[in-house]
Motif scaffolding. Structure first.
Motif, PDB file in Angstrom:
ATOM      1  N   ARG A 188      20.413   3.774 -38.945  1.00 48.95           N
ATOM      2  CA  ARG A 188      20.564   4.829 -37.940  1.00 48.95           C
ATOM      3  C   ARG A 188      21.920   5.523 -38.091  1.00 48.95           C
ATOM      4  O   ARG A 188      22.023   6.739 -38.054  1.00 48.95           O
ATOM      5  CB  ARG A 188      20.443   4.184 -36.552  1.00 48.95           C
ATOM      6  CG  ARG A 188      20.488   5.110 -35.390  1.00 48.95           C
ATOM      7  CD  ARG A 188      19.144   5.582 -34.878  1.00 48.95           C
ATOM      8  NE  ARG A 188      17.988   4.783 -35.177  1.00 48.95           N
ATOM      9  CZ  ARG A 188      17.476   3.854 -34.381  1.00 48.95           C
ATOM     10  NH1 ARG A 188      18.047   3.553 -33.239  1.00 48.95           N
ATOM     11  NH2 ARG A 188      16.382   3.229 -34.697  1.00 48.95           N
ATOM     12  N   GLU A 206      21.864   7.756 -41.109  1.00 52.17           N
ATOM     13  CA  GLU A 206      21.132   9.004 -40.833  1.00 52.17           C
ATOM     14  C   GLU A 206      21.984   9.966 -40.020  1.00 52.17           C
ATOM     15  O   GLU A 206      21.995  11.167 -40.258  1.00 52.17           O
ATOM     16  CB  GLU A 206      19.818   8.696 -40.093  1.00 52.17           C
ATOM     17  CG  GLU A 206      18.728   8.195 -41.005  1.00 52.17           C
ATOM     18  CD  GLU A 206      17.437   7.861 -40.282  1.00 52.17           C
ATOM     19  OE1 GLU A 206      17.450   7.776 -39.046  1.00 52.17           O
ATOM     20  OE2 GLU A 206      16.422   7.692 -40.968  1.00 52.17           O
ATOM     21  N   ASP A 235       9.029  10.372 -33.294  1.00 53.54           N
ATOM     22  CA  ASP A 235       9.890   9.274 -32.850  1.00 53.54           C
ATOM     23  C   ASP A 235      11.121   9.106 -33.756  1.00 53.54           C
ATOM     24  O   ASP A 235      12.254   9.038 -33.283  1.00 53.54           O
ATOM     25  CB  ASP A 235       9.062   7.980 -32.833  1.00 53.54           C
ATOM     26  CG  ASP A 235       9.850   6.803 -32.273  1.00 53.54           C
ATOM     27  OD1 ASP A 235      10.091   6.788 -31.053  1.00 53.54           O
ATOM     28  OD2 ASP A 235      10.235   5.911 -33.053  1.00 53.54           O
ATOM     29  N   ARG A 236      10.905   9.062 -35.074  1.00 49.02           N
ATOM     30  CA  ARG A 236      12.025   8.856 -36.003  1.00 49.02           C
ATOM     31  C   ARG A 236      13.004  10.038 -35.965  1.00 49.02           C
ATOM     32  O   ARG A 236      14.217   9.860 -36.046  1.00 49.02           O
ATOM     33  CB  ARG A 236      11.492   8.679 -37.435  1.00 49.02           C
ATOM     34  CG  ARG A 236      10.868   7.319 -37.711  1.00 49.02           C
ATOM     35  CD  ARG A 236      11.901   6.203 -37.781  1.00 49.02           C
ATOM     36  NE  ARG A 236      12.992   6.490 -38.717  1.00 49.02           N
ATOM     37  CZ  ARG A 236      12.929   6.343 -40.019  1.00 49.02           C
ATOM     38  NH1 ARG A 236      11.824   5.906 -40.595  1.00 49.02           N
ATOM     39  NH2 ARG A 236      13.977   6.621 -40.772  1.00 49.02           N
ATOM     40  N   GLU A 237      12.441  11.244 -35.862  1.00 51.73           N
ATOM     41  CA  GLU A 237      13.289  12.441 -35.825  1.00 51.73           C
ATOM     42  C   GLU A 237      14.141  12.458 -34.553  1.00 51.73           C
ATOM     43  O   GLU A 237      15.325  12.800 -34.583  1.00 51.73           O
ATOM     44  CB  GLU A 237      12.416  13.705 -35.896  1.00 51.73           C
ATOM     45  CG  GLU A 237      11.754  13.948 -37.237  1.00 51.73           C
ATOM     46  CD  GLU A 237      10.508  13.119 -37.494  1.00 51.73           C
ATOM     47  OE1 GLU A 237      10.024  13.101 -38.633  1.00 51.73           O
ATOM     48  OE2 GLU A 237      10.003  12.463 -36.547  1.00 51.73           O
ATOM     49  N   LEU A 251      15.234   9.933 -32.864  1.00 49.77           N
ATOM     50  CA  LEU A 251      16.287   8.916 -32.929  1.00 49.77           C
ATOM     51  C   LEU A 251      17.387   9.295 -33.930  1.00 49.77           C
ATOM     52  O   LEU A 251      18.560   9.022 -33.703  1.00 49.77           O
ATOM     53  CB  LEU A 251      15.688   7.548 -33.287  1.00 49.77           C
ATOM     54  CG  LEU A 251      14.733   6.958 -32.238  1.00 49.77           C
ATOM     55  CD1 LEU A 251      14.052   5.710 -32.770  1.00 49.77           C
ATOM     56  CD2 LEU A 251      15.484   6.642 -30.941  1.00 49.77           C
ATOM     57  N   SER A 252      17.001   9.939 -35.029  1.00 48.41           N
ATOM     58  CA  SER A 252      17.974  10.246 -36.086  1.00 48.41           C
ATOM     59  C   SER A 252      18.623  11.616 -35.907  1.00 48.41           C
ATOM     60  O   SER A 252      19.695  11.879 -36.449  1.00 48.41           O
ATOM     61  CB  SER A 252      17.294  10.198 -37.455  1.00 48.41           C
ATOM     62  OG  SER A 252      16.391  11.292 -37.604  1.00 48.41           O
ATOM     63  N   GLY A 308      10.258  10.928 -40.636  1.00 46.34           N
ATOM     64  CA  GLY A 308       9.267   9.892 -40.334  1.00 46.34           C
ATOM     65  C   GLY A 308       8.130   9.897 -41.352  1.00 46.34           C
ATOM     66  O   GLY A 308       8.246  10.488 -42.429  1.00 46.34           O
ATOM     67  N   GLN A 363       7.711  11.924 -44.954  1.00 53.58           N
ATOM     68  CA  GLN A 363       7.595  11.283 -46.269  1.00 53.58           C
ATOM     69  C   GLN A 363       6.396  11.846 -47.037  1.00 53.58           C
ATOM     70  O   GLN A 363       6.476  12.080 -48.248  1.00 53.58           O
ATOM     71  CB  GLN A 363       7.499   9.769 -46.100  1.00 53.58           C
ATOM     72  CG  GLN A 363       8.840   9.156 -45.680  1.00 53.58           C
ATOM     73  CD  GLN A 363       8.697   7.813 -44.980  1.00 53.58           C
ATOM     74  OE1 GLN A 363       7.657   7.173 -45.056  1.00 53.58           O
ATOM     75  NE2 GLN A 363       9.744   7.391 -44.290  1.00 53.58           N
TER      76      GLN A 363
END
Length: 217
Positions: free
Chosen positions: A4, A7, A64-66, A68-69, A75, A79
Motif C-alpha cells: 500500500r 502504491e 476497491d483496490r483503486e 485504497l491505493s 485491481g 490487470q
C-alpha cells in the motif's frame, strides 16, 4: 502494509511529474464534495499519465483496490486491461487513464465492499473533472470503456455493444472509440464467452491505435 505504501509513493511520484494545470486539477478534485460519494470513499481516485498524451482511456469508476491505493486501474480489471493493451500494441506508460466518476461507489456485504454502478447524478457531478482532464491531456483519441464512460464523454446514453467497433469524431476533432469495460470481460463465463469478450476489447484498442496514425512513443 508495504504494498500500500509503495502504491502511494508511486501515485505521489506520478503526481509530481505531471503538467501544472493537471496537478492543480488533481489537488482540487481531492477535496471534491459535488456529490455524496466522497463520504464513504477513502479518497478521490484521479487520472494518471502524461499530459499531453496521444490516447486517453476513460473507465467507469474506481473499485476497491483503486479506492485504497488512490490510483486508477490497479485491481483485477486493471490487470486485464494491461493484458489487452499489450495485445493491442499499446504502452500504458504513454497513455492517460481516468474514470468518469472519481470516488468508489459500493455496498457492504459482510467485510466485502461490492462495486455499485454510479448513478447519472454521480457522472454529472464529476463531469467538470473529466472535462478538465480532456482539456489538459488533449488526446487525439479517446477510448470509453463501457457505457458510463461513453455517457460521461458524449452526454447521452449509449448501448456499448451496438456502439463499439466504430470510430466517431468529437466536437474538438479527437477520435472516439467506445468499447466494453474490462470488468465486464471478467464477468463473462470462463472459456469461449470470456475469450470472445476479450477479443472485442483488444480489437477496439487496435482500432484506437490505428486511429492515432503515428507510432506511440
Amino acid at each position: 502494509g508495504l504494498a500500500r505504501a509503495a502504491e502511494r509513493d508511486a501515485a505521489a511520484e506520478a503526481a509530481r511529474d505531471e503538467a501544472p494545470d493537471l496537478a492543480a486539477l488533481r489537488r482540487a478534485a481531492a477535496a471534491c464534495r459535488n456529490c455524496a460519494l466522497w463520504q464513504p470513499a477513502t479518497q478521490t481516485v484521479f487520472g494518471e499519465g502524461p499530459a499531453p498524451a496521444p490516447l486517453m482511456l476513460v473507465g467507469e469508476a474506481p473499485g476497491d483496490r483503486e479506492d485504497l491505493s488512490g490510483r486508477p486501474f490497479v485491481g483485477p480489471a486493471g490487470q486485464l486491461l494491461d493484458r489487452a493493451l499489450a495485445e493491442a500494441g499499446l504502452d500504458r506508460d504513454v497513455l492517460y487513464l481516468t474514470s468518469a466518476v472519481k470516488h468508489f461507489h459500493y455496498e457492504r456485504s459482510g467485510k466485502m465492499r461490492l462495486h455499485r454502478k454510479p448513478r447519472a447524478a454521480h457522472v454529472q457531478a464529476c463531469r467538470p473533472w473529466l472535462q478538465g482532464e480532456l482539456d489538459a491531456v488533449k488526446p487525439r483519441v479517446v477510448v470509453c470503456l463501457g457505457g458510463t464512460a461513453a455517457q460521461a464523454v458524449l452526454g447521452e446514453a449509449v448501448q456499448t455493444l451496438s456502439a463499439r467497433g466504430a470510430l466517431r469524431t468529437l466536437d474538438n476533432g479527437a477520435r472516439l472509440v467506445i468499447t466494453v469495460h474490462p470488468a465486464w470481460v471478467l464477468r463473462q463465463p470462463a472459456g469461449e464467452a470470456q475469450e470472445s469478450a476479450m477479443r472485442m476489447l483488444v480489437d477496439d484498442l487496435r482500432l484506437a491505435r490505428s486511429a492515432l496514425g503515428t507510432p506511440l512513443g
